[in-house]
Design a protein around this motif. Structure first.
Motif, PDB file in Angstrom:
ATOM      1  N   ILE A  57       6.228  18.252   6.217  1.00  0.00           N
ATOM      2  CA  ILE A  57       6.002  17.567   4.940  1.00  0.00           C
ATOM      3  C   ILE A  57       6.845  16.289   4.821  1.00  0.00           C
ATOM      4  N   PHE A  58       7.877  16.177   5.674  1.00  0.00           N
ATOM      5  CA  PHE A  58       8.716  14.968   5.660  1.00  0.00           C
ATOM      6  C   PHE A  58       7.893  13.712   5.925  1.00  0.00           C
ATOM      7  N   ASN A  59       6.783  13.846   6.639  1.00  0.00           N
ATOM      8  CA  ASN A  59       5.934  12.687   6.931  1.00  0.00           C
ATOM      9  C   ASN A  59       5.505  11.970   5.648  1.00  0.00           C
ATOM     10  N   MET A  60       5.364  12.720   4.555  1.00  0.00           N
ATOM     11  CA  MET A  60       5.010  12.116   3.269  1.00  0.00           C
ATOM     12  C   MET A  60       6.146  11.231   2.764  1.00  0.00           C
ATOM     13  N   VAL A  61       7.378  11.701   2.957  1.00  0.00           N
ATOM     14  CA  VAL A  61       8.555  10.928   2.542  1.00  0.00           C
ATOM     15  C   VAL A  61       8.667   9.658   3.383  1.00  0.00           C
ATOM     16  N   TRP A  62       8.495   9.799   4.689  1.00  0.00           N
ATOM     17  CA  TRP A  62       8.635   8.661   5.599  1.00  0.00           C
ATOM     18  C   TRP A  62       7.600   7.570   5.288  1.00  0.00           C
ATOM     19  N   LYS A  63       6.389   7.982   4.897  1.00  0.00           N
ATOM     20  CA  LYS A  63       5.360   6.997   4.538  1.00  0.00           C
ATOM     21  C   LYS A  63       5.780   6.172   3.318  1.00  0.00           C
ATOM     22  N   PHE A  79       9.048   5.545   2.493  1.00  0.00           N
ATOM     23  CA  PHE A  79      10.225   4.742   2.845  1.00  0.00           C
ATOM     24  C   PHE A  79       9.914   3.630   3.848  1.00  0.00           C
ATOM     25  N   LYS A  80       9.029   3.928   4.793  1.00  0.00           N
ATOM     26  CA  LYS A  80       8.825   3.039   5.949  1.00  0.00           C
ATOM     27  C   LYS A  80       8.539   1.576   5.594  1.00  0.00           C
ATOM     28  N   PRO A  81       7.706   1.270   4.581  1.00  0.00           N
ATOM     29  CA  PRO A  81       7.417  -0.139   4.290  1.00  0.00           C
ATOM     30  C   PRO A  81       8.647  -0.970   3.889  1.00  0.00           C
ATOM     31  N   LEU A  97      17.863  -1.873  10.188  1.00  0.00           N
ATOM     32  CA  LEU A  97      18.059  -0.477   9.809  1.00  0.00           C
ATOM     33  C   LEU A  97      17.184   0.441  10.651  1.00  0.00           C
ATOM     34  N   HIS A  98      15.967   0.006  10.927  1.00  0.00           N
ATOM     35  CA  HIS A  98      15.045   0.826  11.720  1.00  0.00           C
ATOM     36  C   HIS A  98      15.650   1.163  13.079  1.00  0.00           C
ATOM     37  N   SER A  99      16.384   0.220  13.651  1.00  0.00           N
ATOM     38  CA  SER A  99      16.985   0.438  14.969  1.00  0.00           C
ATOM     39  C   SER A  99      18.169   1.401  14.914  1.00  0.00           C
ATOM     40  N   ARG A 100      18.629   1.708  13.691  1.00  0.00           N
ATOM     41  CA  ARG A 100      19.779   2.610  13.531  1.00  0.00           C
ATOM     42  C   ARG A 100      19.383   3.949  12.914  1.00  0.00           C
TER      43      ARG A 100
END
Length: 289
Positions: free
Chosen positions: A209-215, A217-219, A225-228
């Protein structure tokens, strides 16, 4: 806890001084020039107000590798961020979030630094977060108070900090609380208005279900930060321990130290002890007309 948690404001040891010179260009000559330049920039800008004593300016110069203009731009972004979110941040004191810190196990800080001497903050974003008692606004305010305490530590200014986000037991209540408004505010703060070196963010024990959270946050996540940002699931030994040595982690994360038996209630007094600094931060920002 065997020892009370303390904010360590002692001067840098020789090893950390050497690291500061290597990574941040920190030498007496560079520091002196940067402080003079930053004071001049602040003096000539009537739109923002910040204290200008040396220890205070070091908080902003270290994450900017002693480039005064960069530190000045960071301070302007902080002033604008505080103004934009003044409903949450104006005159914020530890007492305002005492219940969130001491009665609910959402945010914790490891009592020991990691193998690289960095502070490690634990955020329990999963089932142990009761969103009916601690809102996402409360969580953000806790983050803000913790960063104000961490910025006082010279060693943390140099070595940086690590965040470990534990999503064990994540459900729809927590997913709903991690909404786009919270996500954008948190990531703007971390990426644009936080005078600390955020070295790594580790996502652990995340269910599907974390995939919903990542969607959500990701934009808002920029490349730096993405590299870390690292995703480990339940793979502590095979994945997390490549970045955080098990010798410095509790059993909760496959480490060799005892399980965490302390919480915000144990280290909250350490933040309260530095209320003068937090009030000083509250006085900084856009100049009042």
């Amino acid at each position: 806890m065997a020892q009370p948690f303390t904010i360590q404001i002692t001067p840098l040891d020789d090893e950390t001084k050497a690291l500061a010179e290597k990574e941040l260009r920190e030498t007496p000559e560079v520091v002196k020039q940067a402080i003079e330049e930053l004071r001049e920039l602040l003096k000539n800008d009537q739109s923002i107000h910040f204290a200008d004593d040396e220890d205070f300016l070091m908080i902003f110069l270290r994450p900017c590798k002693f480039y005064a203009k960069s530190a000045y731009e960071l301070m302007k972004r902080i002033a604008n961020f505080r103004e934009k979110h003044k409903a949450l941040l104006a005159d914020l004191l530890p007492e305002d979030e005492k219940e969130s810190f001491t009665k609910h196990n959402v945010v914790n800080v490891l009592k020991d630094r990691d193998h690289k001497g960095r502070r490690v903050m634990i955020v329990n974003c999963g089932g142990s977060w009761d969103t009916s008692k601690v809102s996402s606004d409360n969580v953000f305010r806790m983050f803000y108070l913790i960063h104000e305490a961490a910025m006082l530590e010279p060693e943390s200014q140099v070595r940086g900090v690590v965040v470990l986000m534990d999503f064990e037991g994540l459900g729809m209540k927590q997913v709903m609380a991690l909404n786009p408004s919270f996500s954008m505010r948190l990531l703007t703060f971390i990426q644009d208005a936080m005078p600390l070196r955020l070295k790594e963010v580790h996502i652990v024990k995340q269910p599907f279900i974390f995939n919903m959270v990542w969607k959500i946050f990701k934009p808002f996540v920029k490349e730096k930060l993405h590299s870390r940002l690292f995703f480990h699931g339940n793979k502590m030994k095979e994945s997390l321990h490549k970045y955080l040595a098990p010798s410095h982690l509790p059993k909760n994360y496959g480490g060799e130290l005892p399980e965490i038996d302390y919480s915000g209630a144990d280290w909250f007094p350490a933040i309260e002890n530095h209320i003068d600094h937090i009030k000083k931060m509250n006085s900084c920002g856009l100049a009042k007309n």
